[in-house]
Design an enzyme around this catalytic site. Sequence first.
Site, PDB file in Angstrom:
ATOM      1  N   ILE A  18       0.663 -12.942 -13.380  1.00  0.00           N
ATOM      2  CA  ILE A  18       1.854 -13.783 -13.167  1.00  0.00           C
ATOM      3  C   ILE A  18       1.570 -14.979 -12.241  1.00  0.00           C
ATOM      4  O   ILE A  18       2.242 -16.003 -12.346  1.00  0.00           O
ATOM      5  CB  ILE A  18       3.032 -12.926 -12.645  1.00  0.00           C
ATOM      6  CG1 ILE A  18       4.361 -13.654 -12.885  1.00  0.00           C
ATOM      7  CG2 ILE A  18       2.857 -12.535 -11.192  1.00  0.00           C
ATOM      8  CD1 ILE A  18       5.590 -12.782 -12.676  1.00  0.00           C
ATOM      9  N   ASN A  31       9.193  -4.793  -1.682  1.00  0.00           N
ATOM     10  CA  ASN A  31       9.791  -3.619  -1.031  1.00  0.00           C
ATOM     11  C   ASN A  31      10.968  -4.096  -0.187  1.00  0.00           C
ATOM     12  O   ASN A  31      11.099  -5.290   0.111  1.00  0.00           O
ATOM     13  CB  ASN A  31       8.757  -2.862  -0.191  1.00  0.00           C
ATOM     14  CG  ASN A  31       8.004  -3.767   0.764  1.00  0.00           C
ATOM     15  OD1 ASN A  31       8.592  -4.327   1.692  1.00  0.00           O
ATOM     16  ND2 ASN A  31       6.718  -3.955   0.518  1.00  0.00           N
ATOM     17  N   VAL A  40       1.569  -6.487  -7.718  1.00  0.00           N
ATOM     18  CA  VAL A  40       1.945  -7.865  -8.026  1.00  0.00           C
ATOM     19  C   VAL A  40       2.374  -8.621  -6.758  1.00  0.00           C
ATOM     20  O   VAL A  40       2.138  -9.822  -6.618  1.00  0.00           O
ATOM     21  CB  VAL A  40       3.019  -7.901  -9.141  1.00  0.00           C
ATOM     22  CG1 VAL A  40       4.341  -7.316  -8.698  1.00  0.00           C
ATOM     23  CG2 VAL A  40       3.203  -9.311  -9.664  1.00  0.00           C
ATOM     24  N   ASP A  41       2.965  -7.906  -5.814  1.00  0.00           N
ATOM     25  CA  ASP A  41       3.401  -8.527  -4.556  1.00  0.00           C
ATOM     26  C   ASP A  41       2.186  -9.053  -3.779  1.00  0.00           C
ATOM     27  O   ASP A  41       2.210 -10.177  -3.254  1.00  0.00           O
ATOM     28  CB  ASP A  41       4.150  -7.476  -3.726  1.00  0.00           C
ATOM     29  CG  ASP A  41       5.233  -8.079  -2.861  1.00  0.00           C
ATOM     30  OD1 ASP A  41       5.699  -9.190  -3.178  1.00  0.00           O
ATOM     31  OD2 ASP A  41       5.615  -7.433  -1.871  1.00  0.00           O
ATOM     32  N   SER A 124       8.897  -2.028 -10.671  1.00  0.00           N
ATOM     33  CA  SER A 124       8.953  -0.584 -10.379  1.00  0.00           C
ATOM     34  C   SER A 124       7.987   0.304 -11.166  1.00  0.00           C
ATOM     35  O   SER A 124       7.929   1.505 -10.915  1.00  0.00           O
ATOM     36  CB  SER A 124      10.370  -0.002 -10.567  1.00  0.00           C
ATOM     37  OG  SER A 124      11.216  -0.369  -9.506  1.00  0.00           O
ATOM     38  N   TYR A 128       5.789   2.234  -7.564  1.00  0.00           N
ATOM     39  CA  TYR A 128       7.098   2.897  -7.488  1.00  0.00           C
ATOM     40  C   TYR A 128       7.330   3.938  -8.587  1.00  0.00           C
ATOM     41  O   TYR A 128       8.335   4.653  -8.565  1.00  0.00           O
ATOM     42  CB  TYR A 128       8.225   1.857  -7.472  1.00  0.00           C
ATOM     43  CG  TYR A 128       8.457   1.228  -6.096  1.00  0.00           C
ATOM     44  CD1 TYR A 128       7.648   1.545  -5.014  1.00  0.00           C
ATOM     45  CD2 TYR A 128       9.504   0.318  -5.883  1.00  0.00           C
ATOM     46  CE1 TYR A 128       7.858   0.970  -3.761  1.00  0.00           C
ATOM     47  CE2 TYR A 128       9.726  -0.253  -4.621  1.00  0.00           C
ATOM     48  CZ  TYR A 128       8.893   0.076  -3.571  1.00  0.00           C
ATOM     49  OH  TYR A 128       9.114  -0.490  -2.331  1.00  0.00           O
TER      50      TYR A 128
HETATM   51  N1  AR6 Z   1       0.669 -10.099 -12.506  1.00  0.00           N
HETATM   52  C1  AR6 Z   1       1.570  -9.380 -13.223  1.00  0.00           C
HETATM   53  N2  AR6 Z   1       1.770  -8.062 -13.058  1.00  0.00           N
HETATM   54  C2  AR6 Z   1       1.015  -7.432 -12.129  1.00  0.00           C
HETATM   55  C3  AR6 Z   1       0.046  -8.098 -11.330  1.00  0.00           C
HETATM   56  C4  AR6 Z   1      -0.112  -9.491 -11.543  1.00  0.00           C
HETATM   57  N3  AR6 Z   1      -0.988 -10.211 -10.847  1.00  0.00           N
HETATM   58  N4  AR6 Z   1      -0.531  -7.179 -10.506  1.00  0.00           N
HETATM   59  C5  AR6 Z   1       0.043  -5.989 -10.782  1.00  0.00           C
HETATM   60  N5  AR6 Z   1       0.968  -6.128 -11.757  1.00  0.00           N
HETATM   61  P1  AR6 Z   1       3.679  -2.878  -8.509  1.00  0.00           P
HETATM   62  P2  AR6 Z   1       6.334  -1.667  -7.981  1.00  0.00           P
HETATM   63  C6  AR6 Z   1       1.827  -5.112 -12.398  1.00  0.00           C
HETATM   64  O1  AR6 Z   1       2.987  -1.664  -7.981  1.00  0.00           O
HETATM   65  O2  AR6 Z   1       5.993  -0.473  -8.819  1.00  0.00           O
HETATM   66  C7  AR6 Z   1       4.042  -3.316  -3.648  1.00  0.00           C
HETATM   67  O3  AR6 Z   1       3.190  -2.875  -2.654  1.00  0.00           O
HETATM   68  C8  AR6 Z   1       1.460  -3.665 -12.273  1.00  0.00           C
HETATM   69  O4  AR6 Z   1       0.377  -3.349 -13.156  1.00  0.00           O
HETATM   70  O5  AR6 Z   1       3.163  -4.202  -8.126  1.00  0.00           O
HETATM   71  O6  AR6 Z   1       7.667  -2.293  -8.161  1.00  0.00           O
HETATM   72  C9  AR6 Z   1       5.348  -3.871  -3.129  1.00  0.00           C
HETATM   73  O7  AR6 Z   1       5.221  -4.536  -1.896  1.00  0.00           O
HETATM   74  C10 AR6 Z   1       2.762  -3.023 -12.728  1.00  0.00           C
HETATM   75  O8  AR6 Z   1       2.846  -3.046 -14.154  1.00  0.00           O
HETATM   76  O9  AR6 Z   1       5.261  -2.872  -8.124  1.00  0.00           O
HETATM   77  C11 AR6 Z   1       6.195  -2.639  -3.027  1.00  0.00           C
HETATM   78  O10 AR6 Z   1       5.951  -1.939  -1.833  1.00  0.00           O
HETATM   79  C12 AR6 Z   1       3.820  -3.964 -12.161  1.00  0.00           C
HETATM   80  O11 AR6 Z   1       3.123  -5.172 -11.827  1.00  0.00           O
HETATM   81  C13 AR6 Z   1       5.749  -1.814  -4.197  1.00  0.00           C
HETATM   82  O12 AR6 Z   1       4.405  -2.201  -4.464  1.00  0.00           O
HETATM   83  C14 AR6 Z   1       4.558  -3.463 -10.939  1.00  0.00           C
HETATM   84  O13 AR6 Z   1       3.656  -2.741 -10.093  1.00  0.00           O
HETATM   85  C15 AR6 Z   1       6.566  -2.063  -5.433  1.00  0.00           C
HETATM   86  O14 AR6 Z   1       6.163  -1.209  -6.473  1.00  0.00           O
END
Ligand code: AR6
Length: 178
Positions: A18, A31, A40-41, A124, A128
């Site tokens: 993204i 979060n 992603v964050d 999520s 999550y």
């Molecule tokens: N571009 C697009 N999607 C991505 C990228 C990227 N560069 N990197 C990862 N994803 P997650 P959550 C996907 O864990 O479950 C963080 O520490 C990943 O493969 O990022 O909502 C926050 O600060 C998955 O499909 O978010 C919170 O503490 C999706 O993004 C917590 O994680 C969401 O995975 C939030 O957890």
Amino acid sequence: MTTPPRIHDRIELLQGDITQIKADALVTAANAGLRGGGGVDGAIHGAGGPEILEECRRIGGCPTGKAVATTGGKLAARWVIHAVGPIWRGGGQEEAALLASAYRESLNLLVSLGGSSIAFPSISTGVYGYPLEEASVIALDTILRFLRREPRVTHVKMVLFGERTFHAYQRALKSLSE
Ligand code: AR6
């Protein structure tokens, strides 16, 4: 008179990172403390630079199911929208409603800022733990419903990281189009 584009022409599924996307707003899966993190964050904060986290600190936090906006920093976006999805706890803790709300609130925020294009990750479904099949249907159903009533949002990109996530969203979009 021009006919408005069909709903399904305003939503696009992409596989990739993204941080490489150009849109008025990029959504991150944040979060509630807006403290940054992994997934992603981590990628958004890493690519956008420290200005984003500084603004997050000033805002202080965001309840689950809601969203707040900051600068896009060095990203090719005017804003980063920090959406807080629910942690999956088995499905009995309003997770579905909170997940839908995180998408809806992000779209509402985009409109209130005056933007028209937005890119979402799969909120999520990483750390999550929200089951992907359910989450993909909720995400797309919420976005499609919003687009039906809000012509000011013209482009929504779902940016899916990895093939498994991308295919789940493809199946979900197909099931919602039938
Ligand atoms: N571009 C697009 N999607 C991505 C990228 C990227 N560069 N990197 C990862 N994803 P997650 P959550 C996907 O864990 O479950 C963080 O520490 C990943 O493969 O990022 O909502 C926050 O600060 C998955 O499909 O978010 C919170 O503490 C999706 O993004 C917590 O994680 C969401 O995975 C939030 O957890």
